[in-house]
Design a protein around this motif. Structure first.
Motif, PDB file in Angstrom:
ATOM      1  N   ALA A 156       0.841  -1.208   0.000  1.00 43.10           N
ATOM      2  CA  ALA A 156       0.000   0.000   0.000  1.00 43.10           C
ATOM      3  C   ALA A 156       0.875   1.258   0.000  1.00 43.10           C
ATOM      4  O   ALA A 156       0.573   2.228  -0.713  1.00 43.10           O
ATOM      5  CB  ALA A 156      -0.929  -0.003   1.203  1.00 43.10           C
ATOM      6  N   ASP A 157       1.970   1.246   0.774  1.00 46.35           N
ATOM      7  CA  ASP A 157       2.888   2.385   0.787  1.00 46.35           C
ATOM      8  C   ASP A 157       3.516   2.592  -0.589  1.00 46.35           C
ATOM      9  O   ASP A 157       3.643   3.731  -1.062  1.00 46.35           O
ATOM     10  CB  ASP A 157       4.001   2.178   1.823  1.00 46.35           C
ATOM     11  CG  ASP A 157       3.511   2.331   3.252  1.00 46.35           C
ATOM     12  OD1 ASP A 157       2.414   2.901   3.448  1.00 46.35           O
ATOM     13  OD2 ASP A 157       4.233   1.899   4.160  1.00 46.35           O
ATOM     14  N   ARG A 158       3.902   1.510  -1.229  1.00 45.70           N
ATOM     15  CA  ARG A 158       4.492   1.622  -2.572  1.00 45.70           C
ATOM     16  C   ARG A 158       3.481   2.172  -3.574  1.00 45.70           C
ATOM     17  O   ARG A 158       3.826   2.993  -4.429  1.00 45.70           O
ATOM     18  CB  ARG A 158       5.000   0.257  -3.042  1.00 45.70           C
ATOM     19  CG  ARG A 158       6.246  -0.185  -2.319  1.00 45.70           C
ATOM     20  CD  ARG A 158       6.688  -1.565  -2.771  1.00 45.70           C
ATOM     21  NE  ARG A 158       7.900  -1.972  -2.083  1.00 45.70           N
ATOM     22  CZ  ARG A 158       8.411  -3.185  -2.121  1.00 45.70           C
ATOM     23  NH1 ARG A 158       7.800  -4.130  -2.825  1.00 45.70           N
ATOM     24  NH2 ARG A 158       9.514  -3.459  -1.470  1.00 45.70           N
TER      25      ARG A 158
ATOM     26  N   ALA B  32       3.868   5.626  -5.649  1.00 52.45           N
ATOM     27  CA  ALA B  32       3.762   5.668  -7.111  1.00 52.45           C
ATOM     28  C   ALA B  32       2.699   6.675  -7.545  1.00 52.45           C
ATOM     29  O   ALA B  32       2.904   7.445  -8.501  1.00 52.45           O
ATOM     30  CB  ALA B  32       3.432   4.284  -7.659  1.00 52.45           C
ATOM     31  N   ALA B  33       1.583   6.714  -6.838  1.00 50.66           N
ATOM     32  CA  ALA B  33       0.520   7.678  -7.166  1.00 50.66           C
ATOM     33  C   ALA B  33       0.998   9.101  -6.931  1.00 50.66           C
ATOM     34  O   ALA B  33       0.721  10.004  -7.735  1.00 50.66           O
ATOM     35  CB  ALA B  33      -0.724   7.385  -6.338  1.00 50.66           C
ATOM     36  N   ARG B  34       1.729   9.324  -5.825  1.00 52.86           N
ATOM     37  CA  ARG B  34       2.275  10.667  -5.557  1.00 52.86           C
ATOM     38  C   ARG B  34       3.255  11.079  -6.643  1.00 52.86           C
ATOM     39  O   ARG B  34       3.243  12.223  -7.106  1.00 52.86           O
ATOM     40  CB  ARG B  34       2.980  10.689  -4.198  1.00 52.86           C
ATOM     41  CG  ARG B  34       2.102  11.045  -3.043  1.00 52.86           C
ATOM     42  CD  ARG B  34       2.915  11.377  -1.794  1.00 52.86           C
ATOM     43  NE  ARG B  34       3.891  10.360  -1.429  1.00 52.86           N
ATOM     44  CZ  ARG B  34       3.632   9.306  -0.680  1.00 52.86           C
ATOM     45  NH1 ARG B  34       2.422   9.108  -0.211  1.00 52.86           N
ATOM     46  NH2 ARG B  34       4.575   8.438  -0.405  1.00 52.86           N
TER      47      ARG B  34
ATOM     48  N   SER C 286       2.912  14.209  -9.108  1.00 52.96           N
ATOM     49  CA  SER C 286       3.971  15.226  -9.191  1.00 52.96           C
ATOM     50  C   SER C 286       4.413  15.436 -10.632  1.00 52.96           C
ATOM     51  O   SER C 286       4.627  16.569 -11.064  1.00 52.96           O
ATOM     52  CB  SER C 286       5.176  14.816  -8.346  1.00 52.96           C
ATOM     53  OG  SER C 286       4.823  14.809  -6.985  1.00 52.96           O
ATOM     54  N   ARG C 287       4.558  14.333 -11.400  1.00 55.27           N
ATOM     55  CA  ARG C 287       4.938  14.464 -12.811  1.00 55.27           C
ATOM     56  C   ARG C 287       3.857  15.204 -13.595  1.00 55.27           C
ATOM     57  O   ARG C 287       4.165  16.062 -14.433  1.00 55.27           O
ATOM     58  CB  ARG C 287       5.187  13.086 -13.421  1.00 55.27           C
ATOM     59  CG  ARG C 287       6.511  12.467 -13.014  1.00 55.27           C
ATOM     60  CD  ARG C 287       6.828  11.233 -13.844  1.00 55.27           C
ATOM     61  NE  ARG C 287       5.904  10.130 -13.570  1.00 55.27           N
ATOM     62  CZ  ARG C 287       6.061   9.222 -12.611  1.00 55.27           C
ATOM     63  NH1 ARG C 287       7.109   9.294 -11.818  1.00 55.27           N
ATOM     64  NH2 ARG C 287       5.187   8.258 -12.446  1.00 55.27           N
ATOM     65  N   ALA C 288       2.607  14.899 -13.319  1.00 60.01           N
ATOM     66  CA  ALA C 288       1.508  15.558 -14.029  1.00 60.01           C
ATOM     67  C   ALA C 288       1.465  17.048 -13.705  1.00 60.01           C
ATOM     68  O   ALA C 288       1.304  17.887 -14.601  1.00 60.01           O
ATOM     69  CB  ALA C 288       0.177  14.898 -13.674  1.00 60.01           C
TER      70      ALA C 288
END
Length: 95
Positions: free
Chosen positions: A53-55, A59-61, A65-67
């Motif tokens: 879940a942390d990973r 990945a979502a963060r 951030s890239r978006a």
């Protein structure tokens, strides 16, 4: 060192601990009966689920951030291009 517990109080604590231990054993037994021994969750399973879940959150963060960085970069380029366009427009009307 003297203790503040009377024999009656310590007896109550022992009985309480025993009841909690028995209740935990019953719950574990019921869980094994319902889901099967192979499907009983362990602390290791819970820890691995938390790691996954942390990973996933990381990945979502990172994707967010890239978006956002892409949007900011595009917005900055548009702002610079618009400013240059306005400057040219002003310069052409002054002459």
């Amino acid at each position: 060192m003297a203790t503040d517990q009377t024999p009656q109080t310590s007896g109550f604590a022992e009985v309480s601990r025993s009841l909690v231990a028995i209740a935990a054993e019953v719950v574990t037994g019921v869980q094994r009966a319902v889901v099967g021994p192979a499907n009983v969750r362990t602390a290791r399973d819970n820890a691995w689920s938390a790691i996954e879940a942390d990973r996933a959150r990381a990945a979502a963060r990172a994707e967010t951030s890239r978006a956002v960085a892409a949007i900011v970069a595009t917005s900055s380029r548009r702002t610079v291009a618009a400013a240059r366009h306005r400057a040219r427009a002003v310069a052409s009307t002054v002459h």
